[in-house]
Design a protein around this motif. Structure first.
Motif, PDB file in Angstrom:
ATOM      1  N   PRO A  99      55.956  37.737  39.435  1.00 40.12           N
ATOM      2  CA  PRO A  99      54.744  37.081  39.431  1.00 40.12           C
ATOM      3  C   PRO A  99      54.824  35.678  40.047  1.00 40.12           C
ATOM      4  O   PRO A  99      53.986  35.033  40.770  1.00 40.12           O
ATOM      5  CB  PRO A  99      54.209  36.851  38.103  1.00 40.12           C
ATOM      6  N   PRO A 143      44.046  35.464  39.768  1.00 39.13           N
ATOM      7  CA  PRO A 143      45.070  36.616  38.917  1.00 39.13           C
ATOM      8  C   PRO A 143      44.664  36.717  37.475  1.00 39.13           C
ATOM      9  O   PRO A 143      43.961  35.631  36.973  1.00 39.13           O
ATOM     10  CB  PRO A 143      46.444  35.800  39.132  1.00 39.13           C
ATOM     11  N   ASP A 144      45.413  37.738  36.891  1.00 37.46           N
ATOM     12  CA  ASP A 144      44.829  38.049  35.665  1.00 37.46           C
ATOM     13  C   ASP A 144      45.661  37.107  34.602  1.00 37.46           C
ATOM     14  O   ASP A 144      45.394  37.093  33.341  1.00 37.46           O
ATOM     15  CB  ASP A 144      45.154  39.548  35.347  1.00 37.46           C
ATOM     16  N   PRO A 203      45.884  41.542  39.342  1.00 37.85           N
ATOM     17  CA  PRO A 203      47.215  41.173  39.135  1.00 37.85           C
ATOM     18  C   PRO A 203      47.890  40.552  40.292  1.00 37.85           C
ATOM     19  O   PRO A 203      47.501  40.978  41.287  1.00 37.85           O
ATOM     20  CB  PRO A 203      48.055  42.618  38.843  1.00 37.85           C
TER      21      PRO A 203
END
Length: 245
Positions: A139, A179-180, A210
């Motif tokens: 990420p 983004p989550d 995501p």
């Protein structure tokens, strides 16, 4: 992002790329780079790493043609790819923060480490899609790749490098890349060009999902259906159509 993390990411995705192409047909077409067979994609990665290292050490040279790259026989691809990544990281560490040539004016040598990391990451996805192998991106690296790409798009030099970017000018239209987890990116299309900031505001169009999927949709490696798009769909579609990496 610290230099050590950029270097780690470059080696991780070079290794992942090398693993994805091991044993694959060199002439297999790459669906997300349809003009390239796999051997050209491999050549591009090793060639780009070496070119960036040479830029850092010796100054600018013409951008090489991937079709001119010679990655050697497929059995030696992995070693050749790792060698190119090592050349680049060594050049960056030697130069430290010394300014070097870039398309956007003098920048620290880490500019090229970051640019090549994110280029390698996206092409790792290309290789995985072409060979049916797994792809993952951390990420933090995916988020930095999105930020770096927005930095490129918002630089005044960008439309001179790729004229299609000039159509991204607007009259205040906004897109939110959300983004989550973590904060998002608020993009504003102004008459002068693209502007962006890390934010979680509302926008005319929102692309949510995501962070790894967002990166691959924004770079057109995954279809838009992999994420959720709300608001002005035409605005989102126009952005995606004119920002191909």
């Amino acid at each position: 992002m610290e230099t050590a993390r950029l270097a780690q990411g470059l080696h991780e995705h070079t290794a992942g790329f090398a693993e994805a192409v091991t044993g694959a047909d060199p002439e297999a077409r790459v669906p997300t780079c349809p003009e390239w067979p796999l051997r050209v994609l491999v050549g591009h990665i090793g060639q780009a790493h070496r070119w960036a290292a040479d830029v850092i050490r010796s100054g600018p040279t013409p951008v090489p043609d991937p079709f001119d790259a010679d990655p050697g026989s497929p059995g030696g691809w992995s070693d050749w790819l790792h060698e190119g990544a090592a050349h680049l990281t060594d050049a960056v560490l030697t130069a430290a923060e010394s300014p070097v040539w870039t398309f956007f004016g003098p920048r620290p040598a880490t500019f090229w480490l970051r640019r090549m990391l994110h280029d390698t990451t996206v092409h790792h996805a290309d290789a995985a899609l072409a060979t049916g192998t797994a792809f993952e991106v951390a990420p933090d690296l995916a988020a930095d790749a999105i930020s770096e790409w927005l930095e490129v798009l918002s630089d005044p030099v960008a439309p001179t490098l790729k004229p299609a970017f000039s159509v991204l000018r607007g009259t205040g239209q906004t897109l939110l890349v959300h983004p989550d987890t973590g904060s998002g990116w608020l993009v504003t299309r102004t008459p002068e060009g693209v502007r962006w900031a890390r934010a979680a505001d509302t926008a005319d169009a929102t692309l949510a999902g995501p962070v790894g999927d967002l990166l691959l949709v924004l770079t057109r490696r995954l279809p838009a259906g992999r994420i959720t798009i709300t608001g002005d769909r035409a605005l989102a579609d126009h952005w995606l159509a004119h920002t191909a990496a």
